[in-house]
Enzyme design. Structure first.
Site, short mmCIF file in Angstrom:
data_model
loop_
_atom_site.label_atom_id
_atom_site.label_comp_id
_atom_site.label_asym_id
_atom_site.label_seq_id
_atom_site.Cartn_x
_atom_site.Cartn_y
_atom_site.Cartn_z
N TYR A 5 0.95 -1.20 0.02
CA TYR A 5 0.09 -0.07 -0.12
C TYR A 5 0.85 1.07 -0.11
CZ TYR A 5 1.00 1.00 4.93
OH TYR A 5 1.58 1.17 6.21
N LEU A 29 11.09 1.30 6.93
CA LEU A 29 10.45 1.73 5.60
C LEU A 29 11.17 2.61 5.15
CD1 LEU A 29 7.93 0.84 4.00
CD2 LEU A 29 7.24 3.07 4.99
N GLU A 40 12.42 2.51 13.88
CA GLU A 40 11.49 3.57 13.48
C GLU A 40 10.33 3.75 14.23
OE1 GLU A 40 10.00 2.53 9.36
OE2 GLU A 40 10.00 0.51 9.84
N1 PMP Z 1 7.67 3.82 8.78
C1 PMP Z 1 6.66 3.04 8.48
C2 PMP Z 1 6.43 1.88 9.54
C3 PMP Z 1 5.40 3.67 8.19
O1 PMP Z 1 4.22 2.86 8.15
C4 PMP Z 1 5.47 4.98 7.59
C5 PMP Z 1 4.28 5.57 6.91
N2 PMP Z 1 3.89 4.84 5.66
C6 PMP Z 1 6.65 5.53 7.36
C7 PMP Z 1 7.70 5.19 8.22
C8 PMP Z 1 6.94 7.07 6.92
O2 PMP Z 1 6.88 6.95 5.29
P1 PMP Z 1 6.25 7.97 4.66
O3 PMP Z 1 7.01 9.04 4.84
O4 PMP Z 1 6.60 7.59 3.31
O5 PMP Z 1 4.91 8.40 4.95
#
Ligand code: PMP
Length: 298
Positions: free
Chosen positions: A44, A217, A192
């Site tokens: 997603y 991520l 994270e």
């Molecule tokens: N880490 C995780 C586990 C996440 O779910 C998200 C949000 N999608 C992020 C980091 C931040 O990623 P982004 O800046 O692409 O939203």
């Protein structure tokens, strides 16, 4: 929960996209044997929408394609067609401030673990309005986080819908009166947040975040903030940091499409800096808004 049933032509009705059709949100559904439901065999993306525009759109699509490749899942349609559906979703939902959610599942098959040879992915999209006021309040005050062991699998770099560990962590945070949970690996380093990337600023003003790897991520907001740091010539290092180090940081914050750059003012109950959002964090928020395509700080 009250479900509002609205027809596609009703102004203001929330519209979803599933299996090639735009549908009233309350009626949109997938098959019970969809592998997304059965195995979390799905990926997603969440794209923030501000002033009617998607932020970091290309970055989110690049990551979507990477996640699909890593799981040997085909694109549900060519990228340009996908972008056309995304725009149509914004239009039909009259979305100005909020989120666009995209999911690609492997599709519906008789339940069996091995990946079926014939790919027929299901594409899902949903739109959601967000109140800028609630967001602004959080940003002005900063948020509290707790730390909690990271019990997730070994490929957290793929944005799958298998988020149960994240769900448990976020729930623990909310029960503790905090907004987010920062996950800690076996060596004591923060990986994270449950849905955010974690950052700190050292006492000498260096901005720190964990390097990319299978444990985190690759946040799209993270990447844009790194570009902002370089442009503004703010000292920056990618290295792991422990929860103990973060608690004595000058500033801390997290990044995500939904949270942008969000000040963290307490970790496990301990105040960070003077307990208020830090100056570097606030500057990065402004720079992020400019770089991500959101324009000003509205
Ligand atoms: N880490 C995780 C586990 C996440 O779910 C998200 C949000 N999608 C992020 C980091 C931040 O990623 P982004 O800046 O692409 O939203």
């Amino acid at each position: 929960m009250q479900v509002t049933r609205t027809h596609t032509r009703t102004p203001g009705g929330r519209i979803a996209y599933v299996g090639g059709r735009y549908m009233p949100h309350a009626e949109a559904a997938v098959h019970i044997e969809d592998r997304g439901l059965q195995f979390a065999d799905a990926i997603y993306e969440v794209c923030a929408v501000s002033n009617g525009r998607m932020l970091d759109e290309e970055g989110h699509l690049d990551r979507l394609q990477r996640s699909l490749r890593e799981l040997q899942m085909p694109m549900p349609m060519p990228r340009a067609a996908l972008q056309a559906v995304m725009r149509e979703m914004l239009r039909r939902n009259r979305l100005k401030e909020g989120l666009l959610y995209l999911q690609v599942t492997r599709g519906a098959f008789r339940r069996d673990h091995p990946i079926p040879a014939d790919g027929r992915p299901t594409l899902i999209m949903a739109a959601r309005n967000l109140s800028p006021a609630a967001f602004e309040k959080r940003r002005a005050e900063g948020v509290a986080v707790i730390t909690i062991p990271d019990i997730r699998w070994g490929r957290c770099d793929i944005k799958t819908t298998g988020l149960l560990a994240n769900v448990l962590a976020k729930t623990a945070a909310r029960k503790a009166g905090a907004y987010e949970a920062w996950l800690v690996d076996e060596d004591g380093f923060i990986t994270e947040g449950s849905s955010t990337n974690a950052w700190m600023v050292t006492q000498d003003g260096t901005v720190i975040t964990r390097p990319l790897g299978p444990e985190i991520l690759p946040g799209i907001t993270r990447a844009t903030v790194i570009r902002a740091l370089a442009q503004a010539k703010i000292p920056f290092a990618e290295r792991p940091f422990t929860a103990a180090e973060a608690k004595f940081a000058r500033e801390a914050f997290f990044t995500s499409a939904t949270g942008n750059v969000m000040p963290v003012v307490r970790i496990d109950g301990q105040a960070i800096g003077n307990g208020h959002p830090g100056l570097i964090t606030q500057r990065l928020y402004t720079l992020y808004r400019e770089l991500s395509g959101a324009g000003g700080t509205a």
